[in-house]
Scaffold this motif. Structure first.
Motif, PDB file in Angstrom:
ATOM      1  N   TYR A 119      57.785  49.626  49.349  1.00 48.03           N
ATOM      2  CA  TYR A 119      56.776  48.767  49.974  1.00 48.03           C
ATOM      3  C   TYR A 119      56.321  47.696  48.982  1.00 48.03           C
ATOM      4  N   GLU A 120      56.486  46.446  49.374  1.00 53.55           N
ATOM      5  CA  GLU A 120      55.924  45.347  48.599  1.00 53.55           C
ATOM      6  C   GLU A 120      54.448  45.222  48.962  1.00 53.55           C
ATOM      7  N   LEU A 121      53.602  45.206  47.962  1.00 53.92           N
ATOM      8  CA  LEU A 121      52.159  45.151  48.171  1.00 53.92           C
ATOM      9  C   LEU A 121      51.627  43.846  47.598  1.00 53.92           C
ATOM     10  N   PHE A 122      51.136  42.987  48.468  1.00 58.46           N
ATOM     11  CA  PHE A 122      50.596  41.707  48.000  1.00 58.46           C
ATOM     12  C   PHE A 122      49.501  41.240  48.938  1.00 58.46           C
ATOM     13  N   GLY A 123      48.672  40.344  48.414  1.00 61.07           N
ATOM     14  CA  GLY A 123      47.537  39.849  49.173  1.00 61.07           C
ATOM     15  C   GLY A 123      47.891  38.674  50.057  1.00 61.07           C
ATOM     16  N   PRO A 124      46.925  38.189  50.855  1.00 64.02           N
ATOM     17  CA  PRO A 124      47.193  37.132  51.828  1.00 64.02           C
ATOM     18  C   PRO A 124      47.244  35.726  51.244  1.00 64.02           C
ATOM     19  N   ARG A 125      46.859  35.572  49.959  1.00 65.76           N
ATOM     20  CA  ARG A 125      46.819  34.238  49.372  1.00 65.76           C
ATOM     21  C   ARG A 125      47.703  34.155  48.136  1.00 65.76           C
ATOM     22  N   VAL A 126      48.549  33.141  48.090  1.00 66.16           N
ATOM     23  CA  VAL A 126      49.353  32.861  46.900  1.00 66.16           C
ATOM     24  C   VAL A 126      48.604  31.825  46.064  1.00 66.16           C
ATOM     25  N   ILE A 127      48.480  32.091  44.771  1.00 65.35           N
ATOM     26  CA  ILE A 127      47.695  31.215  43.910  1.00 65.35           C
ATOM     27  C   ILE A 127      48.414  31.033  42.578  1.00 65.35           C
ATOM     28  N   ALA A 128      48.373  29.806  42.060  1.00 66.97           N
ATOM     29  CA  ALA A 128      48.958  29.524  40.743  1.00 66.97           C
ATOM     30  C   ALA A 128      48.018  30.042  39.657  1.00 66.97           C
ATOM     31  N   LEU A 129      48.590  30.393  38.524  1.00 69.64           N
ATOM     32  CA  LEU A 129      47.801  30.949  37.430  1.00 69.64           C
ATOM     33  C   LEU A 129      46.684  30.005  37.003  1.00 69.64           C
ATOM     34  N   LYS A 130      46.971  28.705  36.890  1.00 66.97           N
ATOM     35  CA  LYS A 130      45.941  27.760  36.456  1.00 66.97           C
ATOM     36  C   LYS A 130      44.787  27.712  37.449  1.00 66.97           C
ATOM     37  N   ASP A 131      45.088  27.817  38.751  1.00 68.21           N
ATOM     38  CA  ASP A 131      44.034  27.798  39.768  1.00 68.21           C
ATOM     39  C   ASP A 131      43.235  29.087  39.751  1.00 68.21           C
ATOM     40  N   LEU A 132      43.900  30.185  39.466  1.00 75.76           N
ATOM     41  CA  LEU A 132      43.206  31.472  39.365  1.00 75.76           C
ATOM     42  C   LEU A 132      42.197  31.437  38.220  1.00 75.76           C
ATOM     43  N   VAL A 133      42.607  30.874  37.080  1.00 70.00           N
ATOM     44  CA  VAL A 133      41.717  30.824  35.915  1.00 70.00           C
ATOM     45  C   VAL A 133      40.571  29.838  36.165  1.00 70.00           C
ATOM     46  N   ARG A 134      40.865  28.707  36.771  1.00 67.83           N
ATOM     47  CA  ARG A 134      39.808  27.737  37.084  1.00 67.83           C
ATOM     48  C   ARG A 134      38.799  28.322  38.056  1.00 67.83           C
ATOM     49  N   TRP A 135      39.275  29.044  39.043  1.00 66.17           N
ATOM     50  CA  TRP A 135      38.371  29.666  40.017  1.00 66.17           C
ATOM     51  C   TRP A 135      37.486  30.700  39.315  1.00 66.17           C
ATOM     52  N   THR A 136      38.068  31.440  38.385  1.00 59.83           N
ATOM     53  CA  THR A 136      37.290  32.413  37.621  1.00 59.83           C
ATOM     54  C   THR A 136      36.159  31.720  36.863  1.00 59.83           C
ATOM     55  N   ALA A 137      36.468  30.599  36.213  1.00 59.99           N
ATOM     56  CA  ALA A 137      35.442  29.860  35.472  1.00 59.99           C
ATOM     57  C   ALA A 137      34.348  29.355  36.408  1.00 59.99           C
ATOM     58  N   GLN A 138      34.735  28.841  37.559  1.00 60.59           N
ATOM     59  CA  GLN A 138      33.756  28.338  38.523  1.00 60.59           C
ATOM     60  C   GLN A 138      32.824  29.450  38.994  1.00 60.59           C
ATOM     61  N   LEU A 139      33.411  30.616  39.293  1.00 53.48           N
ATOM     62  CA  LEU A 139      32.594  31.728  39.777  1.00 53.48           C
ATOM     63  C   LEU A 139      31.632  32.233  38.715  1.00 53.48           C
ATOM     64  N   ARG A 140      31.987  32.043  37.466  1.00 50.08           N
ATOM     65  CA  ARG A 140      31.118  32.464  36.375  1.00 50.08           C
ATOM     66  C   ARG A 140      30.155  31.359  35.946  1.00 50.08           C
ATOM     67  N   GLY A 141      30.264  30.192  36.599  1.00 50.51           N
ATOM     68  CA  GLY A 141      29.376  29.087  36.267  1.00 50.51           C
ATOM     69  C   GLY A 141      29.678  28.464  34.927  1.00 50.51           C
ATOM     70  N   MET A 142      30.937  28.511  34.518  1.00 52.21           N
ATOM     71  CA  MET A 142      31.332  27.970  33.207  1.00 52.21           C
ATOM     72  C   MET A 142      32.166  26.709  33.397  1.00 52.21           C
ATOM     73  N   ARG A 143      31.893  25.706  32.584  1.00 49.43           N
ATOM     74  CA  ARG A 143      32.710  24.499  32.576  1.00 49.43           C
ATOM     75  C   ARG A 143      33.720  24.633  31.446  1.00 49.43           C
ATOM     76  N   ARG A 144      34.966  24.790  31.814  1.00 45.68           N
ATOM     77  CA  ARG A 144      36.013  25.018  30.823  1.00 45.68           C
ATOM     78  C   ARG A 144      37.186  24.074  31.085  1.00 45.68           C
ATOM     79  N   TRP A 145      37.885  23.769  30.003  1.00 49.49           N
ATOM     80  CA  TRP A 145      39.057  22.913  30.086  1.00 49.49           C
ATOM     81  C   TRP A 145      40.288  23.812  30.011  1.00 49.49           C
ATOM     82  N   ILE A 146      41.011  23.894  31.110  1.00 50.38           N
ATOM     83  CA  ILE A 146      42.212  24.712  31.172  1.00 50.38           C
ATOM     84  C   ILE A 146      43.408  23.797  30.944  1.00 50.38           C
TER      85      ILE A 146
END
Length: 301
Positions: A209-236
């Protein structure tokens, strides 16, 4: 449903802690094998969970631990090894699986659930290669097996969003190897549910069984989203592969080995699937957007 006696290898890890609680809720009795039984004492408060010290690489000790069991679940996996020749991955993934299969046969344990990885066997990384080799051992074991191939897994105390959130607190600039690498992150609760359902349904025997979520996301977007959710302004900063490979080589010598050459080779293969294993088991994949914001809000700053 008849309660089962289950032995879990890797039960004190990230997925294991969630899975053991899920199996306990179904009424099963679970024996967790660990090198340090005091490492995750919260599991021991569950009345039908027993945590035993055991070197799972010791064939005799593992065989004794499986006596009387109805099923074995192998969650053991590593993302890095000592050195870089693949021997650590081979021991953790392939040799251990061979030892477990032999122990199951010696004790007439019929059922084996094996954790693997999405895209196992593709690319040049030792990690993906040895995951596939372990799968082959399971398929040829003669046991009633089921294999699970997840993408990256997220949830409380994960090594994904929580890890990047911690890294982002250390620096205003984060150079990122393979920024375009794609993932379909899957919720640990869905992974646990998949294993719990497959365990008791005969139709899952002999299936992967392949187990994966409903959204495909690039690594850079995943890290940027993490920073946004934490309220941090970071340069990726996304690194070209030549610099990313250099970063991985240097990373092998840093404390905690934040990235290795084998990690880099794994990132060359997108961790996305083609067959909805969760759906095949009657599970609707949980979107990241329902879990991650609250997850990071509660994470230490």
């Amino acid at each position: 449903m008849k309660p089962l006696r289950i032995v879990v290898l890797g039960g004190t890890g990230f997925v294991g802690r969630h899975l053991v609680a899920r199996l306990h809720a179904d009424g099963h009795s679970i024996r967790v094998l660990s090198r340090n039984r005091d490492r995750k004492r919260e599991l021991s408060v569950l009345p039908r969970v027993r945590i035993d010290n055991c070197d799972v690489h010791d064939a005799a000790a593992l065989a004794r631990a499986l006596a009387g069991a109805d099923a074995a679940i192998n969650l053991v996996g590593i993302l890095n090894e000592r050195g870089s020749d693949g021997s650590g991955f081979h021991k953790a993934h392939v040799v251990l699986t061979e030892t477990l299969i032999a122990a199951c046969k010696a004790n007439s344990v019929p059922r084996l659930l094996q954790m693997s990885a999405l895209r196992a066997g593709e690319g040049s990384s030792h990690y993906l290669r040895t995951r596939a080799e372990a799968e082959a051992r399971v398929r040829n074991s003669g046991l009633a097996w089921t294999i699970f191939r997840p993408s990256v897994i997220f949830g409380r105390d994960d090594g994904l969003f929580t890890r990047f959130a911690a890294l982002l607190t250390l620096t205003p600039v984060l150079p990122l190897a393979r920024p375009g690498a794609r993932f379909a992150p899957v919720f640990v609760g869905d992974v646990s549910e998949a294993l719990a359902r497959a365990l008791v349904h005969p139709h899952s025997i002999g299936h992967s069984y392949e187990l994966f979520g409903p959204r495909v996301i690039a690594l850079k977007d995943l890290v940027r989203w993490t920073a946004q959710l934490r309220g941090m302004r970071r340069w990726i900063i996304g690194l070209p592969d030549a610099l990313g490979a250099l970063q991985a080589r240097v990373g092998e010598w840093l404390p905690g080995k934040p990235i290795s050459r084998d990690n880099f080779r794994s990132l060359l293969i997108d961790s996305v699937g083609t067959r909805d294993g969760l759906g095949e088991l009657g599970i609707v994949a949980t979107p990241m957007e329902l879990i991650v914001p609250a997850l990071l809000a509660k994470a230490p700053r």
